[in-house]
Design an enzyme around this catalytic site. Structure first.
Site, PDB file in Angstrom:
ATOM      1  N   GLU A 108      30.186  55.419  37.859  1.00 34.63           N
ATOM      2  CA  GLU A 108      30.450  56.632  37.067  1.00 34.63           C
ATOM      3  C   GLU A 108      29.231  57.005  36.231  1.00 34.63           C
ATOM      4  O   GLU A 108      28.892  58.181  36.090  1.00 34.63           O
ATOM      5  CB  GLU A 108      31.697  56.430  36.195  1.00 34.63           C
ATOM      6  CG  GLU A 108      32.950  56.370  37.074  1.00 34.63           C
ATOM      7  CD  GLU A 108      34.247  56.248  36.318  1.00 34.63           C
ATOM      8  OE1 GLU A 108      34.365  55.305  35.514  1.00 34.63           O
ATOM      9  OE2 GLU A 108      35.156  57.075  36.536  1.00 34.63           O
ATOM     10  N   GLU A 128      38.672  50.035  41.847  1.00 35.92           N
ATOM     11  CA  GLU A 128      39.786  50.057  40.889  1.00 35.92           C
ATOM     12  C   GLU A 128      41.147  50.011  41.578  1.00 35.92           C
ATOM     13  O   GLU A 128      42.112  49.480  41.047  1.00 35.92           O
ATOM     14  CB  GLU A 128      39.724  51.315  40.021  1.00 35.92           C
ATOM     15  CG  GLU A 128      38.699  51.284  38.917  1.00 35.92           C
ATOM     16  CD  GLU A 128      37.314  51.718  39.370  1.00 35.92           C
ATOM     17  OE1 GLU A 128      37.040  51.735  40.590  1.00 35.92           O
ATOM     18  OE2 GLU A 128      36.487  52.019  38.488  1.00 35.92           O
TER      19      GLU A 128
END
Ligand SMILES: NC(=O)c1ccc[n+]([C@@H]2O[C@H](COP(=O)([O-])OP(=O)(O)OC[C@H]3O[C@@H](n4cnc5c(N)ncnc54)[C@H](O)[C@@H]3O)[C@@H](O)[C@H]2O)c1
Length: 718
Positions: A108, A128
């Site tokens: 990210e 995730e």
């Protein structure tokens, strides 16, 4: 070089500022790193001599995740979103220089930079999903804008990592670099500045998401393609919805939607179960009295006795990781047949493109078949997988005792016999341990390591290390009939049969467990395994199961002959059979049982609550070290749905121990039977409003080998 914090340095190379994160081993993002990066960006932005900024990491990897211990503490400024905003909003170009893996928040951050360069060995991903979560700091909004919707769906919903070549092809990185990464990134930044390239803010990119607008089939196709393997998991749908938001909403609103979906997942039972299992899978390595530094034998050579269903599969595990293995059989014929099955297995894998022909030959070359027992003399571990009969096992172990080298581990794959009794056939019971593989042994990841009363710590440490070396998930258990998995499974099997006699039919019972999340219900499993296996064991033990026995008497042994609890067509689809319904109804009549409609809720409770109760006894008797070990066994060995966390976690958090115990008492009154009597530990924890997963036991043998009643006979130890 200036230290921004002790975790981040700021350096100047000509007109390029280099921010280096140094938080070994994985450069996880914590408050210190956030603060250092924030201060660094602010300092570089305000320095007129700086034209561009590079962010890189020391040590083995780029930022690979977040410090999860901070989740339980009050948030501290600067926050992650603030940091990402600084990167993306910088008026000077920011270049991420990536090596190792840019994972989770690391990716990210990289996506909030204007450009990305990476070494060839770098990897990128959002794993995730494996914890039931989605990337919650813009990952679902930025990734599709740069790699396109289809690739983003695949990366985010599958959690698979991609390599640098693929990342370059999909525009995730701008350049592959060689040699010194920082120097190459600085040179790249210089080039950007010289060419006066515009700042490439991913949040403003439109092309890729614009291409997916008005094409709902892109999402529909993806939903369909993952439906089967993600049945019951809410997380893939949340990932898809977040990426739909990236396509249809302005960036800011997309971020809000991502946040909403993230919070829903964080608080969901399913994600909690996945996060619990993530830790639970690592827990079995911790054995209170066998610490991690206990010396273990190195396994350079292995041997397997018996080349039947299990022996062949066990041998493959060693060959697959490059360990030479000797397989001993009684006759050349049995050996030939057993190794033939092994070769066929490998060739089938090769035919599906998952092995090369050379791999097949290399692996077969590591397996040596013989009928000469002396050939095991130099093996570091010998695993016995002969017929399930105590006299034969004892004879084999007595023979091994005279041949095996003094420090070899002698293991048995028994599923029902007493490991201590087997060990007593040797003069070295301290070297004996159980290694209970599950069928097919080359596929199933679970391995119950059975600790005998006299197994030495080195023997246990060696067996656990061996299991990990052959890529299994080992769980240490104690000696009892059926160990942990089959002992609990037996409870379910008995109750499933009773449900049939009281009014249910096989497909109703199976559907309840399928809908719960198991890949198959108990009767479909029995048909697949072969009803004759359990029948033979029952006959040997003088036990009966009315319906199962009747089907076997009629030769309905299951799928392999096209008939069992179901009938099977050429495509092996199970079809409810009116003949079976008649057999069941007739048996109920003969036994004087008045059939009644049975609700799905009752079926579920009657199948699973006695299993949980047995799990409580297993903990009490210290057959398992901790409740999470039982859960790992059920997830890896019996298809318990991951998103329900295992039977003990499920009982703790989805049902509640008090509710479960009280319901058991009602069944005890209504149906009778010892298995409805709540275990003392269940009673105790229910009264104290506590949980199994909060209760730990230590697997020791004190008191266990005095006179004690072993749990009842088990007919379904497969
Ligand atoms: N089949 C399963 O699903 C399963 C699962 C877990 C554990 N187990 C256990 O694994 C063991 C083996 O089961 P299996 O299903 O592979 O049995 P199997 O009948 O398929 O194979 C046993 C093999 O052992 C050989 N054998 C017998 N005596 C021998 C001796 N003295 N020396 C060398 N070889 C000998 C036989 O020739 C045969 O090939 C049993 O203890 C069983 O309980 C089986």
């Amino acid at each position: 070089m200036t230290a921004m914090t002790e975790l981040v340095d700021l350096d100047r190379r000509g007109r390029v500022a280099v921010l280096t994160v140094n938080n070994p081993p994985d450069n996880v993002l914590n408050h210190g790193v956030r603060k250092g990066l924030t201060d660094g960006i602010v300092a570089a932005s305000g320095d007129a001599a700086v034209s561009a900024i590079v962010i890189t990491c020391a040590g083995r990897t780029f930022i690979a995740g977040t410090d999860t211990t901070e989740f339980r503490k009050p948030p501290r400024e600067p926050g992650l979103h603030e940091l990402l905003g600084l990167f993306e909003g910088s008026a000077k170009p920011v270049v991420a220089a990536i090596h190792g893996a840019a994972l989770r928040v690391g990716l990210e951050i990289a996506l909030a930079c204007h450009y990305r360069v990476a070494v060839k060995a770098a990897r990128f991903g959002f794993p995730e999903v494996q914890l039931g979560l989605l990337p919650g700091a813009g990952g679902t909004q930025r990734l599709p804008r740069v790699v396109g919707v289809e690739k983003a769906l695949q990366m985010i919903a599958s959690g698979d990592m991609i390599g640098a070549d693929e990342a370059l092809r999909h525009g995730l990185i701008d350049e592959l670099v060689e040699g010194d990464l920082t120097a190459a990134a600085v040179a790249f930044a210089e080039k950007i500045v010289s060419e006066e390239r515009p700042l490439r803010r991913i949040r403003d990119l439109e092309d890729e998401i614009g291409a997916a607008r008005g094409k709902p089939e892109v999402f529909a196709n993806f939903r369909q393609s993952v439906a089967r393997q993600t049945r019951g998991f809410p997380v893939p749908e949340a990932c898809i919805k977040a990426i739909e938001a990236a396509v249809h909403l302005p960036f800011g609103q997309g971020l809000e939607r991502e946040r909403e979906l993230f919070l829903e997942l964080v608080n969901s039972h399913e994600s909690k179960a996945q996060r619990y299992l993530f830790t639970a899978e690592r827990d079995p390595a911790e054995i209170p009295d066998v610490p991690a530094d206990t010396p273990a034998q190195e396994i350079r050579k292995a041997a397997v006795i018996g080349a039947g269903t299990m022996g062949g599969g066990i041998a493959m595990n060693f060959a697959n990781v490059g360990i030479p293995v000797t397989v001993v059989e009684v006759t050349q014929e049995a050996l030939h047949r057993g190794l033939g099955v092994v070769r066929k297995n490998y060739e089938n894998t090769a035919a599906r493109g998952r092995l090369t022909v050379q791999d097949v030959e290399r692996r077969m070359g590591l397996i040596t078949g013989t009928t000469d027992f002396d050939a095991v003399a130099d093996a570091d571990i010998i695993i016995e997988a002969v017929f399930e009969e105590m006299p034969i096992k004892k004879e084999v172990f007595a023979q091994l005792d005279t041949i095996a080298k003094s420090d070899a581990v002698l293991a048995t794959n028994t599923s029902t016999l007493d490991v201590n009794d087997i060990a007593s056939a040797t003069s070295r019971p301290e070297s004996v341990v159980g290694t209970h593989f599950f069928s097919p042994a080359n596929v199933m990841r679970l391995l119950e390591i059975v600790r005998g009363a006299r197994s030495s710590k080195t023997t246990i440490a060696t067996a656990m290390a061996m299991a990990r070396r052959i890529q299994k998930v080992p769980v240490l258990v104690g000696v009892c009939y059926g160990f942990v998995g089959n002992r609990m499974h037996h409870q379910r099997g008995k109750e499933a049969e009773k449900l049939l006699l009281e009014g249910a039919l096989p497909h109703q019972v199976d559907k309840v467990l399928y809908d719960f999340g198991f890949p198959m219900g108990p009767f479909a499993v029995s048909d697949l395994a072969g009803l004759d296996v359990g029948w033979r064991i029952r006959k040997g033990r003088g036990e009966t199961l009315a319906v199962a026995d009747r089907l076997c008497e009629m030769g309905r042994f299951g799928q392999k002959i096209g008939a069992g609890y179901y009938k099977y067509g050429a495509d092996r689809t199970a079809v409810p059979d009116p003949d079976v319904e008649k057999i069941i109804v007739d048996l109920s009549t003969q036994l004087g049982i008045i059939r009644r409609p049975i609700s799905d809720e009752e079926i579920l409770q009657r199948l699973l609550y006695p299993m949980v109760n047995e799990g409580a006894k297993i903990l009490e008797e210290k057959i398992a070290i901790r409740a999470s070990d039982i859960d790992v066994i059920w997830v890896y060995g019996y298809g318990w749905p991951v998103y329900r966390g295992g039977p003990m976690f499920w009982a703790d958090f989805s049902i509640g121990l008090k509710a479960l115990r009280d319901r058991m008492l009602e069944y005890q009154q209504k149906l009778g039977g010892d298995h409805w009597k709540p275990a003392p530990l269940l009673n105790q924890l229910a009264d104290q409003r506590k949980t199994f997963t909060g209760y730990h036991s230590t697997l020791s043998y004190e008191g266990l080998y005095g006179p004690r009643t072993l749990p009842g006979p088990h007919d379904r130890c497969l």
